[in-house]
Write an enzyme that holds these catalytic residues in place. Sequence first.
Site, mmCIF file in Angstrom:
data_model
loop_
_atom_site.group_PDB
_atom_site.id
_atom_site.type_symbol
_atom_site.label_atom_id
_atom_site.label_comp_id
_atom_site.label_asym_id
_atom_site.label_seq_id
_atom_site.Cartn_x
_atom_site.Cartn_y
_atom_site.Cartn_z
ATOM 1 N N HIS A 172 28.030 13.886 -2.510
ATOM 2 C CA HIS A 172 28.761 14.816 -1.627
ATOM 3 C C HIS A 172 30.063 14.228 -1.065
ATOM 4 O O HIS A 172 31.148 14.710 -1.323
ATOM 5 C CB HIS A 172 27.873 15.217 -0.447
ATOM 6 C CG HIS A 172 26.585 15.834 -0.831
ATOM 7 N ND1 HIS A 172 26.456 17.113 -1.332
ATOM 8 C CD2 HIS A 172 25.325 15.332 -0.789
ATOM 9 C CE1 HIS A 172 25.186 17.369 -1.578
ATOM 10 N NE2 HIS A 172 24.481 16.316 -1.256
HETATM 11 O O1 RIB Z 1 24.628 17.581 3.083
HETATM 12 C C1 RIB Z 1 25.211 16.395 2.637
HETATM 13 C C2 RIB Z 1 25.926 15.694 3.749
HETATM 14 O O2 RIB Z 1 25.015 15.349 4.793
HETATM 15 C C3 RIB Z 1 26.539 14.354 3.310
HETATM 16 O O3 RIB Z 1 27.652 14.077 4.104
HETATM 17 C C4 RIB Z 1 25.445 13.377 3.594
HETATM 18 O O4 RIB Z 1 25.955 12.054 3.790
HETATM 19 C C5 RIB Z 1 24.906 13.926 4.898
HETATM 20 O O5 RIB Z 1 25.746 13.450 5.943
#
Ligand code: RIB
Length: 338
Positions: free
Chosen positions: A267
């Site tokens: 992500h």
């Molecule tokens: O949903 C994914 C996000 O939430 C990413 O930033 C992961 O590191 C968590 O913070």
Amino acid sequence: MLYLKRLIRSAMLLSILAATTVYGAQTRDLIIDTDPGADDVVALLLALASPEELNVLAITTVAGNVRLDKTSRNARLAREWAGREDVPVYAGAPKPLVRTPIYAENIHGQEGLPGVTVHEPAKGLAEGDAVDYLINTLRKASPHSVTIAMLGPQTNLALALIQAPEITQGIKEVVVMGGAHFNGGNITPTAEFNLFADPHAAQVVLASGVKLTYVPLDVTHKILTSEQRLKQIEALNNGAGKLVKGILDEYVKADMVHYGLPGGPVHDASVIAWLLKPELFSGRQVNLVIDSRDGPTFGQTIADWYGTLGHDKNVFWVENGDAQGFFDLLSQRLARLK
Ligand code: RIB
Ligand code: CA
């Protein structure tokens, strides 16, 4: 004396011109606000390996994936692994604005960093709180000069905006990893973790009117690891490649099982890739609203992708990306590290 001043000025201009010419783009001043976190660490390594495009002014940490002491330790670890102890790390908010804190040790492990052995980094935190750092830096910054990459709950920036609304003058844009529309949520059927962890903070940032880009699950779930892509990283044969391979091997397991996917998303690194190579992505300007009502839609982001309501298009919503292009960029930059 005048001659000397002219000489210094032309030398400075030449160096800026060289930086722009050689790399084709002006270096961007960047603050990374983050809750490391496995994918946050990959994002930090990618950013810190790209000094010709990203002038990382500081890393500010927030509670999220794990508690603040561990997100702050992990940010210092990423800085150490990247060989960039020149970048200060400021610890920020230990809890969300309103809701009770939630964490994601089930995904990121007790230490907030799966697949690797953690240690206490040599260099400590910078003096002072992250929120004060944001206020002081953005107040003094040249107009609209600083980009903020938000990789966790938006609590720090929200607190800074509440205390000093005028800091928007220093913000070029905010790029958020968060939200979900077409994809559905990852912490509830409707909400993505960063928004679910502090929707009130995200509403404060949205209401501030800063230029805002969201990199939601809609796109991060299209940029997935694979055996070949992880082998590509391992084949770098350096410390950074080994670290990222180890982290991602562990980190993606839960998503692969939960979604029945052939690989898992990285992500937060997608935010940095957007800043480095926006041509890898596509999206559109939409109206975004964030739900903070108690109930099944708490933390939901509603992106009006087709402009149905005709409301103000306040966010650029990234919806697609070139997965192999992302992993080629990530590998190419990690290769620069030890
Ligand atoms: O949903 C994914 C996000 O939430 C990413 O930033 C992961 O590191 C968590 O913070
Ligand atoms: Ca994160």
